[in-house]
Design a protein around this motif. Structure first.
Motif, PDB file in Angstrom:
ATOM      1  N   MET A   1     -60.870   6.974  -6.227  1.00  0.00           N
ATOM      2  CA  MET A   1     -61.721   6.768  -5.086  1.00  0.00           C
ATOM      3  C   MET A   1     -61.565   7.959  -4.135  1.00  0.00           C
ATOM      4  O   MET A   1     -60.450   8.357  -3.811  1.00  0.00           O
ATOM      5  N   ILE A   2     -62.660   8.511  -3.708  1.00  0.00           N
ATOM      6  CA  ILE A   2     -62.650   9.594  -2.729  1.00  0.00           C
ATOM      7  C   ILE A   2     -62.848   8.978  -1.355  1.00  0.00           C
ATOM      8  O   ILE A   2     -63.709   8.120  -1.160  1.00  0.00           O
ATOM      9  N   ARG A   3     -62.019   9.440  -0.421  1.00  0.00           N
ATOM     10  CA  ARG A   3     -62.104   8.896   0.933  1.00  0.00           C
ATOM     11  C   ARG A   3     -61.647   9.956   1.927  1.00  0.00           C
ATOM     12  O   ARG A   3     -61.006  10.943   1.562  1.00  0.00           O
ATOM     13  N   PRO A   4     -61.937   9.753   3.216  1.00  0.00           N
ATOM     14  CA  PRO A   4     -61.475  10.692   4.236  1.00  0.00           C
ATOM     15  C   PRO A   4     -59.946  10.691   4.347  1.00  0.00           C
ATOM     16  O   PRO A   4     -59.279   9.691   4.072  1.00  0.00           O
ATOM     17  N   PHE A   5     -59.410  11.799   4.761  1.00  0.00           N
ATOM     18  CA  PHE A   5     -57.982  11.988   5.005  1.00  0.00           C
ATOM     19  C   PHE A   5     -57.480  11.026   6.075  1.00  0.00           C
ATOM     20  O   PHE A   5     -58.153  10.762   7.064  1.00  0.00           O
ATOM     21  N   GLU A   6     -56.283  10.506   5.842  1.00  0.00           N
ATOM     22  CA  GLU A   6     -55.534   9.745   6.844  1.00  0.00           C
ATOM     23  C   GLU A   6     -54.184  10.432   6.993  1.00  0.00           C
ATOM     24  O   GLU A   6     -53.672  11.028   6.035  1.00  0.00           O
ATOM     25  N   SER A   7     -53.594  10.356   8.155  1.00  0.00           N
ATOM     26  CA  SER A   7     -52.338  11.083   8.410  1.00  0.00           C
ATOM     27  C   SER A   7     -51.251  10.743   7.386  1.00  0.00           C
ATOM     28  O   SER A   7     -50.426  11.595   7.052  1.00  0.00           O
ATOM     29  N   LYS A   8     -51.265   9.546   6.843  1.00  0.00           N
ATOM     30  CA  LYS A   8     -50.266   9.154   5.846  1.00  0.00           C
ATOM     31  C   LYS A   8     -50.401   9.940   4.538  1.00  0.00           C
ATOM     32  O   LYS A   8     -49.500   9.928   3.708  1.00  0.00           O
ATOM     33  N   ASP A   9     -51.523  10.645   4.359  1.00  0.00           N
ATOM     34  CA  ASP A   9     -51.790  11.399   3.141  1.00  0.00           C
ATOM     35  C   ASP A   9     -51.149  12.780   3.132  1.00  0.00           C
ATOM     36  O   ASP A   9     -51.096  13.430   2.081  1.00  0.00           O
ATOM     37  N   LEU A  10     -50.679  13.240   4.278  1.00  0.00           N
ATOM     38  CA  LEU A  10     -50.269  14.633   4.399  1.00  0.00           C
ATOM     39  C   LEU A  10     -49.169  15.014   3.409  1.00  0.00           C
ATOM     40  O   LEU A  10     -49.245  16.076   2.773  1.00  0.00           O
ATOM     41  N   GLU A  11     -48.173  14.183   3.231  1.00  0.00           N
ATOM     42  CA  GLU A  11     -47.084  14.527   2.311  1.00  0.00           C
ATOM     43  C   GLU A  11     -47.604  14.736   0.887  1.00  0.00           C
ATOM     44  O   GLU A  11     -47.242  15.701   0.212  1.00  0.00           O
ATOM     45  N   GLY A  12     -48.468  13.841   0.425  1.00  0.00           N
ATOM     46  CA  GLY A  12     -49.037  13.977  -0.912  1.00  0.00           C
ATOM     47  C   GLY A  12     -49.897  15.215  -1.056  1.00  0.00           C
ATOM     48  O   GLY A  12     -49.865  15.903  -2.081  1.00  0.00           O
ATOM     49  N   ILE A  13     -50.666  15.516  -0.030  1.00  0.00           N
ATOM     50  CA  ILE A  13     -51.502  16.716  -0.044  1.00  0.00           C
ATOM     51  C   ILE A  13     -50.635  17.969  -0.110  1.00  0.00           C
ATOM     52  O   ILE A  13     -50.908  18.892  -0.883  1.00  0.00           O
ATOM     53  N   LEU A  14     -49.584  17.994   0.676  1.00  0.00           N
ATOM     54  CA  LEU A  14     -48.703  19.173   0.679  1.00  0.00           C
ATOM     55  C   LEU A  14     -47.971  19.329  -0.648  1.00  0.00           C
ATOM     56  O   LEU A  14     -47.766  20.466  -1.106  1.00  0.00           O
ATOM     57  N   ASP A  15     -47.608  18.245  -1.288  1.00  0.00           N
ATOM     58  CA  ASP A  15     -47.001  18.327  -2.621  1.00  0.00           C
ATOM     59  C   ASP A  15     -47.963  18.986  -3.604  1.00  0.00           C
ATOM     60  O   ASP A  15     -47.580  19.865  -4.382  1.00  0.00           O
ATOM     61  N   ILE A  16     -49.225  18.559  -3.573  1.00  0.00           N
ATOM     62  CA  ILE A  16     -50.246  19.138  -4.452  1.00  0.00           C
ATOM     63  C   ILE A  16     -50.471  20.600  -4.100  1.00  0.00           C
ATOM     64  O   ILE A  16     -50.567  21.464  -4.982  1.00  0.00           O
ATOM     65  N   TRP A  17     -50.579  20.894  -2.807  1.00  0.00           N
ATOM     66  CA  TRP A  17     -50.809  22.266  -2.352  1.00  0.00           C
ATOM     67  C   TRP A  17     -49.716  23.202  -2.872  1.00  0.00           C
ATOM     68  O   TRP A  17     -50.010  24.275  -3.418  1.00  0.00           O
ATOM     69  N   LEU A  18     -48.467  22.790  -2.722  1.00  0.00           N
ATOM     70  CA  LEU A  18     -47.358  23.642  -3.150  1.00  0.00           C
ATOM     71  C   LEU A  18     -47.360  23.819  -4.667  1.00  0.00           C
ATOM     72  O   LEU A  18     -47.278  24.949  -5.162  1.00  0.00           O
ATOM     73  N   GLU A  19     -47.469  22.741  -5.395  1.00  0.00           N
ATOM     74  CA  GLU A  19     -47.446  22.828  -6.864  1.00  0.00           C
ATOM     75  C   GLU A  19     -48.604  23.671  -7.380  1.00  0.00           C
ATOM     76  O   GLU A  19     -48.433  24.485  -8.300  1.00  0.00           O
ATOM     77  N   ALA A  20     -49.782  23.494  -6.816  1.00  0.00           N
ATOM     78  CA  ALA A  20     -50.950  24.263  -7.251  1.00  0.00           C
ATOM     79  C   ALA A  20     -50.762  25.754  -6.991  1.00  0.00           C
ATOM     80  O   ALA A  20     -51.094  26.590  -7.841  1.00  0.00           O
ATOM     81  N   ASN A  21     -50.226  26.100  -5.835  1.00  0.00           N
ATOM     82  CA  ASN A  21     -50.009  27.511  -5.532  1.00  0.00           C
ATOM     83  C   ASN A  21     -48.919  28.116  -6.411  1.00  0.00           C
ATOM     84  O   ASN A  21     -49.041  29.258  -6.854  1.00  0.00           O
ATOM     85  N   LEU A  22     -47.880  27.371  -6.672  1.00  0.00           N
ATOM     86  CA  LEU A  22     -46.824  27.868  -7.550  1.00  0.00           C
ATOM     87  C   LEU A  22     -47.354  28.121  -8.959  1.00  0.00           C
ATOM     88  O   LEU A  22     -47.006  29.128  -9.588  1.00  0.00           O
ATOM     89  N   GLN A  23     -48.214  27.239  -9.458  1.00  0.00           N
ATOM     90  CA  GLN A  23     -48.770  27.396 -10.797  1.00  0.00           C
ATOM     91  C   GLN A  23     -49.854  28.473 -10.851  1.00  0.00           C
ATOM     92  O   GLN A  23     -49.877  29.287 -11.776  1.00  0.00           O
ATOM     93  N   ALA A  24     -50.740  28.475  -9.881  1.00  0.00           N
ATOM     94  CA  ALA A  24     -51.875  29.399  -9.908  1.00  0.00           C
ATOM     95  C   ALA A  24     -51.477  30.839  -9.602  1.00  0.00           C
ATOM     96  O   ALA A  24     -52.144  31.767 -10.055  1.00  0.00           O
TER      97      ALA A  24
END
Length: 70
Positions: A1-24
Motif C-alpha cells: 500500500m502506498i501512503r503519505p509519510f508519517e513521522s514513525k516511518d523515518l527510521e525505516g526510510i533511513l535504513d533503506i536510504w543507507l542500504e541503497a546508497n551503499l549498494q548503488a
C-alpha cells in the motif's frame, strides 16, 4: 500500500536510504554515507514523501519529491 509519510516511518526510510546508497555507490567509502546519515535524517522529512508498505506495516520503499526533483 502506498501512503503519505508519517513521522514513525523515518527510521525505516533511513535504513533503506543507507542500504541503497551503499549498494548503488559501492566505489564510495561507506563512511561517506554514514557521515551523510544525520543530514538526510533532517532533510528527507522536509520533502514530500510517500512510502510503500510491504503488507506487514514495514516500509518496502519510499519516494521523496522536492519541487520537481525526485
Amino acid at each position: 500500500m502506498i501512503r503519505p509519510f508519517e513521522s514513525k516511518d523515518l527510521e525505516g526510510i533511513l535504513d533503506i536510504w543507507l542500504e541503497a546508497n551503499l549498494q548503488a555507490h559501492d566505489v564510495i567509502a561507506s563512511n561517506y554515507w554514514l557521515r551523510k546519515f544525520k543530514f538526510s535524517a533532517d532533510v528527507l522529512p522536509q520533502t514530500e514523501l510517500s512510502v510503500c508498505e510491504d503488507g506487514t506495516t514495514s516500509i518496502a520503499s519510499f519516494i521523496g519529491l522536492d519541487g520537481q526533483y525526485i
